[in-house]
Design an enzyme around this catalytic site. Sequence first.
Site, PDB file in Angstrom:
ATOM      1  N   ASN A   1     -21.909  38.998  -0.392  1.00 30.01           N
ATOM      2  CA  ASN A   1     -23.221  38.898   0.265  1.00 30.01           C
ATOM      3  C   ASN A   1     -24.404  38.857  -0.712  1.00 30.01           C
ATOM      4  O   ASN A   1     -25.436  38.282  -0.414  1.00 30.01           O
ATOM      5  CB  ASN A   1     -23.403  39.998   1.311  1.00 30.01           C
TER       6      ASN A   1
ATOM      7  N   GLU B   1     -19.666  51.502  -2.920  1.00 32.35           N
ATOM      8  CA  GLU B   1     -20.765  51.075  -2.040  1.00 32.35           C
ATOM      9  C   GLU B   1     -20.115  50.359  -0.863  1.00 32.35           C
ATOM     10  O   GLU B   1     -19.750  49.189  -0.970  1.00 32.35           O
ATOM     11  CB  GLU B   1     -21.697  50.097  -2.774  1.00 32.35           C
TER      12      GLU B   1
ATOM     13  N   CYS C   1     -24.939  45.410   3.959  1.00 33.51           N
ATOM     14  CA  CYS C   1     -24.241  46.672   4.255  1.00 33.51           C
ATOM     15  C   CYS C   1     -25.164  47.745   4.833  1.00 33.51           C
ATOM     16  O   CYS C   1     -24.743  48.549   5.646  1.00 33.51           O
ATOM     17  CB  CYS C   1     -23.563  47.186   3.000  1.00 33.51           C
TER      18      CYS C   1
ATOM     19  N   GLU D   1     -26.267  53.459  -6.994  1.00 28.24           N
ATOM     20  CA  GLU D   1     -26.683  52.351  -7.843  1.00 28.24           C
ATOM     21  C   GLU D   1     -28.210  52.401  -7.903  1.00 28.24           C
ATOM     22  O   GLU D   1     -28.859  52.965  -7.012  1.00 28.24           O
ATOM     23  CB  GLU D   1     -26.197  51.014  -7.257  1.00 28.24           C
TER      24      GLU D   1
END
Length: 513
Positions: free
Chosen positions: A176, A273, A307, A487
């Site tokens: 993505n 993630e 997400c 992150e």
Amino acid sequence: CCCPSSGISLVLGLHRRSCASTGTLEVKGPLSFWGGGRVNPLDTKKAEPVYEPATGRVLCDMVPCGPDEVEQAVKNAHAAYLKWSKLAGMERARVMLEAARIIREQRDEIAKVEVINNGKSITEARVDIDVAWQCIEYYAGLAGTLSGQHIQLPGGSFAYTRREPLGVCVGIGAWNYPFQIAAWKSAPALACGNAMVFKPSPMTPVTAVMLAEIYAQAGVPEGLFNVVQGGAETGSLLCHHPMVAKVSFTGSVPTGKKIMEMSAKGVKPVTLELGGKSPLIIFKDSELENAVKGALMANFLSQGEVCCNGTRVFVQREIMPQFLEEVVKRTKAIPVGDPLLDGTRMGALISRPHLERVLGFISEAKKQGAKVLCGGEPFVPSDSKLKGGYFMTPCVLDNCRDDMTCVKEEIFGPVMSVLPFDTEEEVIERANNTTFGLAAGVFTRDVARAHRVAENLQAGTCFINNYNISPVEVPFGGYKMSGFGRENGQVTIEYYSQLKTVVVEMGDVESLF
Ligand SMILES: NC(=O)C1=CN([C@@H]2O[C@H](COP(=O)(O)OP(=O)(O)OC[C@H]3O[C@@H](n4cnc5c(N)ncnc54)[C@H](O)[C@@H]3O)[C@@H](O)[C@H]2O)C=CC1
Ligand SMILES: C[N+](C)(C)CCCC(=O)O
């Protein structure tokens, strides 16, 4: 040609019949990279087609790397790590800043290739590439600040700590945000003195190698950032490799669990993630226009393939009619079509099977009693070259209940589920009633309520009066089954380094024996 930096296409092995427009780009060069350059695949029999989502045509082949190739990439990475980790942080920073500069210079070209491989609109892809160079710039800035602590001990003795890299880190990416994910993982890794072997998703193999070329051009040691292509098999070779010190993964929960299991065998730290089903809570005192814009930002970026999307939109009952009217009006007005055109705001989904899966969620929602207020249909643009593309119209679902599949499962498409609520207490409980915990949002004018709700939401990021903005200075990551580790932000340094304590005796050894 309308592209100012046409030279880059040759450097990157990309051949165009004409200036990159939808349906014309040809990707010719090999897509794996180690030892300072692109590497021809060993076994082309395993080649898989890669599609251009906007047209459905084959863009190139992706040839997965096998054990020998993974071995070479990891060994190269290790050799580069030995050199890179000996540099001062400021020396690493200089090289990284140069990489950021090159990305900035080539931003439009990289964004175009990202669009052609991923299907998202060029407007969004340009932002993604900007976020990528900003991330590298940010961690370049932090590289020179890495330091330890000095601790005084009795009798003049002392200890000090050193912040040291881990070694060869593996990055495994999703489709993505292909280029941005590669930057989010490599920037902190490299800043700390590590090397990286990155494996993009087999559906979006094209832009990671551009990042590898840019790092090489900026002057990193040969082998510092490598790209191996492939899917689950290649990914598992990387996770099991004894010379790999850490794995950072972006993708689905089931794969995340496997990554953790494989890494556990080598006691390797992991960053995960994973997915989400995030709540967005809109109170009746919200500034309605901003709340509606927030709901669109929470659901329709990258065709909904995000997400952290806020796909469960809880709206306080009193303002439901106005909210729905406005959100539907704006959703219907989203221009869907050729993702390389500046006016387009929604492009094509990643693949035909994924489009069908998303449409399947909508059929299921209807069966379970949801009402489609707009969209949710396959879309065929009038431009004939887009006939085979994976387009759909963005969808708003009303009459949703918490027990419906569309409200419980991650759809990963442009589908917003709207749910009414009455009280703050009730909505917090319902918002938290999920195994995920990546993000959440709240719209209200009441400052105390905003912070109280943020405190009580079980999510790694809570947005107040906005949604889906992610500056690189800010940590990003999940609670619960949305993963762990972070992150971006300063804290990510912790996830790519380890602390060594050095204890220094200044007197005699007092032995108990
Ligand atoms: N959290 C997020 O950002 C993302 C979530 N997803 C969710 O996952 C669904 C499926 O998408 P996929 O691309 O198939 O996600 P995935 O989680 O299967 O794949 C992500 C990455 O992991 C790699 N991988 C897969 N199996 C592996 C294994 N056994 N060992 C090592 N690496 C492995 C893939 O090649 C890819 O690079 C989507 O429909 C969406 O719901 C997908 C992409 C991103
Ligand atoms: C950039 N942002 C915040 C919209 C999404 C980044 C997370 C992802 O990979 O889906």
